[in-house]
Design an enzyme around this catalytic site. Sequence first.
Site, PDB file in Angstrom:
ATOM      1  N   HIS A  81      -8.690   1.043   7.265  1.00  0.00           N
ATOM      2  CA  HIS A  81      -8.494   2.371   6.699  1.00  0.00           C
ATOM      3  C   HIS A  81      -8.451   3.386   7.842  1.00  0.00           C
ATOM      4  O   HIS A  81      -9.315   3.361   8.722  1.00  0.00           O
ATOM      5  CB  HIS A  81      -9.684   2.781   5.820  1.00  0.00           C
ATOM      6  CG  HIS A  81      -9.941   1.913   4.639  1.00  0.00           C
ATOM      7  ND1 HIS A  81      -9.687   2.314   3.341  1.00  0.00           N
ATOM      8  CD2 HIS A  81     -10.478   0.669   4.535  1.00  0.00           C
ATOM      9  CE1 HIS A  81     -10.055   1.365   2.505  1.00  0.00           C
ATOM     10  NE2 HIS A  81     -10.541   0.354   3.190  1.00  0.00           N
ATOM     11  N   HIS A 122      -7.576  -5.314   6.113  1.00  0.00           N
ATOM     12  CA  HIS A 122      -6.926  -4.002   6.271  1.00  0.00           C
ATOM     13  C   HIS A 122      -7.871  -3.033   6.960  1.00  0.00           C
ATOM     14  O   HIS A 122      -9.086  -3.123   6.830  1.00  0.00           O
ATOM     15  CB  HIS A 122      -6.481  -3.436   4.918  1.00  0.00           C
ATOM     16  CG  HIS A 122      -7.568  -3.337   3.895  1.00  0.00           C
ATOM     17  ND1 HIS A 122      -7.958  -4.424   3.138  1.00  0.00           N
ATOM     18  CD2 HIS A 122      -8.348  -2.304   3.498  1.00  0.00           C
ATOM     19  CE1 HIS A 122      -8.934  -4.050   2.331  1.00  0.00           C
ATOM     20  NE2 HIS A 122      -9.206  -2.778   2.532  1.00  0.00           N
TER      21      HIS A 122
END
Length: 135
Positions: free
Chosen positions: A102, A100
């Site tokens: 951010h 992922h």
Amino acid sequence: MKNNCVFCAIAEGEIPSFKVYEDELVLAYLDINPFTKGHTLVIPKVHTAGLVDTPDETLAAVIARVKKVATHLKDALPCDGFNILQNNGEAAGQTVMHVHFHIVPRYGMEELAFANHKGDMAELKALAERIRMNG
Ligand code: 5GP
Ligand code: ZN
């Protein structure tokens, strides 16, 4: 839970999230314990643990969506700037082993900390509704 992974469960809709953007490959949603207001996570829907085991084509698609969402957040929040952060491995602070990115919005000359703050669910819900993208 698929792959025993909380982000796969979010991608499958098994766990709710405060969605900001979605297409066939990628999902973006508010971090539940944000560093700053509008802190958004961008994930590929297909599970891989980190950067090195994610195919180049997937990474190319995800980083293009990171750009698209960050561009939108700059106006929609609005914010003055943003950090992109991508942690790999426990030693680097990775706590969810589904790759992922951010997006951490920044406001003025606040201190540049990377620290979670307990999220207020009602605030996150209202914010996601305000900034959600339609494709
Ligand atoms: P990491 O440290 O692995 O790079 O970041 C994981 C992030 O995921 C953390 O900032 C944490 O607050 C967030 N997070 C963990 N579980 C959930 C969840 O169930 N929903 C959402 N929206 N964010 C989560
Ligand atoms: Zn996963």
